[in-house]
Design a protein around this motif. Structure first.
Motif, short mmCIF file in Angstrom:
data_model
loop_
_atom_site.label_atom_id
_atom_site.label_comp_id
_atom_site.label_asym_id
_atom_site.label_seq_id
_atom_site.Cartn_x
_atom_site.Cartn_y
_atom_site.Cartn_z
N ASP A 265 0.74 -1.19 -0.10
CA ASP A 265 -0.20 -0.15 -0.04
C ASP A 265 0.89 1.32 0.16
O ASP A 265 1.86 1.30 0.47
CB ASP A 265 -0.84 -0.02 1.31
CG ASP A 265 -2.17 0.92 1.08
OD1 ASP A 265 -2.31 1.50 -0.05
OD2 ASP A 265 -3.05 0.83 1.89
N LEU A 266 0.52 2.40 -0.71
CA LEU A 266 1.00 3.48 -0.79
C LEU A 266 1.55 4.06 0.76
O LEU A 266 0.56 4.31 1.50
CB LEU A 266 0.43 4.70 -1.60
CG LEU A 266 1.23 5.67 -2.21
CD1 LEU A 266 0.56 6.16 -3.49
CD2 LEU A 266 1.19 6.91 -1.06
N GLY A 267 2.83 4.35 1.00
CA GLY A 267 3.04 5.01 2.10
C GLY A 267 3.40 3.88 3.30
O GLY A 267 3.95 4.18 4.42
N SER A 268 3.37 2.72 2.83
CA SER A 268 3.73 1.57 3.65
C SER A 268 5.28 1.25 3.89
O SER A 268 5.53 0.73 4.97
CB SER A 268 3.13 0.09 3.35
OG SER A 268 3.54 0.01 2.24
N LYS A 269 6.04 1.64 2.88
CA LYS A 269 7.44 1.76 3.18
C LYS A 269 8.08 3.15 2.53
O LYS A 269 7.66 3.78 1.51
CB LYS A 269 8.18 0.71 2.03
CG LYS A 269 7.71 -0.63 2.56
CD LYS A 269 8.55 -1.23 3.64
CE LYS A 269 8.23 -2.63 4.00
NZ LYS A 269 9.00 -3.18 5.30
N THR A 270 8.70 3.76 3.66
CA THR A 270 9.20 5.22 3.07
C THR A 270 10.51 5.40 3.79
O THR A 270 10.99 4.45 4.60
CB THR A 270 8.08 6.15 4.12
OG1 THR A 270 8.07 5.85 5.47
CG2 THR A 270 6.63 6.11 3.46
N VAL A 271 10.94 6.46 3.31
CA VAL A 271 12.23 6.74 3.80
C VAL A 271 12.33 8.39 4.14
O VAL A 271 11.24 9.18 3.75
CB VAL A 271 13.42 6.93 2.70
CG1 VAL A 271 13.63 5.37 2.59
CG2 VAL A 271 13.04 7.52 1.48
N PRO A 272 13.16 8.79 5.09
CA PRO A 272 13.35 10.35 5.49
C PRO A 272 13.58 11.33 4.17
O PRO A 272 13.93 11.13 3.32
CB PRO A 272 14.32 10.34 6.49
CG PRO A 272 14.56 9.01 6.59
CD PRO A 272 14.43 8.06 5.53
N PHE A 273 12.94 12.58 4.57
CA PHE A 273 13.08 13.43 3.47
C PHE A 273 14.55 13.81 2.98
O PHE A 273 14.77 13.98 1.97
CB PHE A 273 12.09 14.88 3.96
CG PHE A 273 12.27 15.86 2.82
CD1 PHE A 273 10.95 15.65 2.20
CD2 PHE A 273 12.98 16.81 2.61
CE1 PHE A 273 10.77 16.71 1.18
CE2 PHE A 273 12.56 17.67 1.52
CZ PHE A 273 11.41 17.57 0.88
N ASP A 274 15.56 13.38 3.76
CA ASP A 274 16.93 13.82 3.76
C ASP A 274 17.58 13.02 2.55
O ASP A 274 18.44 13.11 1.85
CB ASP A 274 17.79 14.06 5.01
CG ASP A 274 18.14 12.34 5.53
OD1 ASP A 274 17.29 11.64 5.23
OD2 ASP A 274 18.49 12.39 6.48
N VAL A 275 16.75 11.71 2.29
CA VAL A 275 17.01 10.91 1.23
C VAL A 275 16.78 11.73 -0.20
O VAL A 275 17.64 11.64 -0.94
CB VAL A 275 16.36 9.71 1.30
CG1 VAL A 275 16.42 8.95 -0.13
CG2 VAL A 275 16.79 8.82 2.42
N LEU A 276 15.98 12.46 -0.26
CA LEU A 276 15.73 13.27 -1.28
C LEU A 276 16.77 14.18 -1.65
O LEU A 276 17.10 14.47 -2.85
CB LEU A 276 14.43 13.81 -1.29
CG LEU A 276 12.98 13.26 -1.23
CD1 LEU A 276 11.51 14.14 -1.47
CD2 LEU A 276 12.65 12.35 -2.02
N GLU A 277 16.97 14.68 -0.59
CA GLU A 277 18.22 15.92 -0.93
C GLU A 277 19.42 15.16 -1.43
O GLU A 277 20.14 15.73 -2.25
CB GLU A 277 18.53 16.42 0.68
CG GLU A 277 17.10 17.18 0.89
CD GLU A 277 17.34 17.69 2.39
OE1 GLU A 277 18.10 17.35 3.09
OE2 GLU A 277 16.32 18.51 2.65
N ARG A 278 19.88 13.91 -0.77
CA ARG A 278 20.90 13.13 -1.29
C ARG A 278 20.75 12.90 -2.73
O ARG A 278 21.67 12.95 -3.50
CB ARG A 278 21.11 11.99 -0.46
CG ARG A 278 21.45 12.27 0.98
CD ARG A 278 22.10 10.98 1.74
NE ARG A 278 23.49 10.39 1.01
CZ ARG A 278 23.63 9.20 1.40
NH1 ARG A 278 23.27 8.48 2.10
NH2 ARG A 278 24.78 8.94 0.75
N LEU A 279 19.40 12.31 -3.07
CA LEU A 279 19.36 11.96 -4.58
C LEU A 279 19.43 13.16 -5.52
O LEU A 279 20.03 13.06 -6.59
CB LEU A 279 17.97 11.38 -4.57
CG LEU A 279 17.83 9.90 -4.23
CD1 LEU A 279 16.13 9.67 -4.25
CD2 LEU A 279 18.58 8.92 -5.04
N GLN A 280 18.88 14.53 -5.05
CA GLN A 280 18.78 15.57 -5.68
C GLN A 280 20.47 15.78 -6.27
O GLN A 280 20.58 16.40 -7.17
CB GLN A 280 18.10 16.57 -4.82
CG GLN A 280 17.40 17.85 -5.92
CD GLN A 280 16.35 18.49 -5.60
OE1 GLN A 280 16.08 18.52 -4.39
NE2 GLN A 280 15.86 19.10 -6.33
#
Length: 287
Positions: A265-280
């Motif tokens: 289900d959507l949202g059942s597995k997540t990561v913190p927002f700082d992962v986005l910053e690292r990917l970006q």
């Protein structure tokens, strides 16, 4: 809640490939689940990203332009996720178009195999099962065929359809020539994105995963996934650390078919927002 302290689901699918919902619905659902961000990662297409981005503005949630590229290595289908790709990069769009053409060829071969097994299924039934015309740049996948198999009584549910007919090694499985994970990572980088090896636990071959990492030089690996248990999460977190990879994760949400959510289900597995910053940061370094 400060958005930058929120959680992010970095693996979801929409009707642009083999998901059940319009892209905007994924974004709305992510907002309802209290997420700070969601990535749309349809198979071999970015056709749904513009709609998802618009919905992101409406619901006040970050939407990451993503894709999941089908590749082949070590005799297995390997998926590579791309994040922050330039969805208007003409070369990238042309490359994805070629992958969709290979996917369509595979789909027809699968239907042929199922018919040889004595199953009454046609390509037109698969298209009709969409309940709408197939839009340009959208792709059809095995879940669409599984849906028809369930409706016609050849399987009890989606997972049963894969276990009986469509999964690798089963009588309806077909593999067509595909690009390598290294190709996919290079394409993603050339389109300004960050490349991530998807759901490594599904390949049942950690030596192959290590070889792919060494040869393809991805930016990250999907540690958290709906089909990963605690042991897989531990193993791939260690692998990420060993190879200095970004730890990512997502539900691999495809929506609900016959009352069953596939994979999670959507949202059942997540990561913190700082992962986005690292990917970006990884994506920007390629531009």
């Amino acid at each position: 809640m400060d958005q930058h302290q929120g959680r992010c689901d970095l693996h979801t699918h929409s009707q642009a490939s083999d998901g059940m919902q319009p892209p905007a619905d994924n974004v709305k659902l992510a907002k309802q689940r209290g997420l700070a961000a969601v990535a749309l990662t349809d198979h071999d297409t970015v056709a749904g990203v513009a709609e998802a981005k618009q919905a992101g503005k409406e619901y006040g949630i970050d939407v990451i332009a993503g894709v999941e590229i089908s590749t082949r290595a070590g005799g297995k289908d390997i998926h590579v996720l791309g994040y922050y790709v330039n969805t208007e990069d003409e070369l990238f769009l042309q490359r994805l178009r070629g992958l969709r053409e290979a996917r369509e060829e595979r789909n027809h071969l699968i239907i042929g195999k199922l018919q040889q097994l004595g199953l009454d299924i046609s390509w037109q039934e698969v298209l009709d099962g969409l309940g709408r015309p197939l839009a340009p740049d959208e792709s059809i996948g095995r879940p669409h065929m599984a849906d028809v198999l369930v409706k016609k009584g050849y399987a009890t549910d989606m997972r049963d359809a894969f276990n009986r007919y469509l999964a690798e090694g089963k009588p309806g499985f077909v593999s067509v020539p595909r690009v390598t994970p290294k190709d996919a990572c290079e394409w993603i980088r050339a389109a300004g994105g960050a490349a991530v090896i998807a759901h490594p636990g599904l390949y049942n071959d950690d030596e192959l995963v290590r070889r792919i990492i060494t040869e393809s030089l991805p930016d990250g690996i999907e540690v958290f996934h709906s089909d990963h248990g605690p042991e897989e999460e531990r193993r791939y977190a260690e692998m990420a650390k060993a190879y200095n990879l970004i730890v990512t994760g997502g539900s691999d949400y495809h929506g609900e078919r016959q009352g069953v959510v596939f994979h999670g289900d959507l949202g059942s597995k997540t990561v913190p927002f700082d992962v986005l910053e690292r990917l970006q940061a990884a994506a920007h370094s390629k531009r």
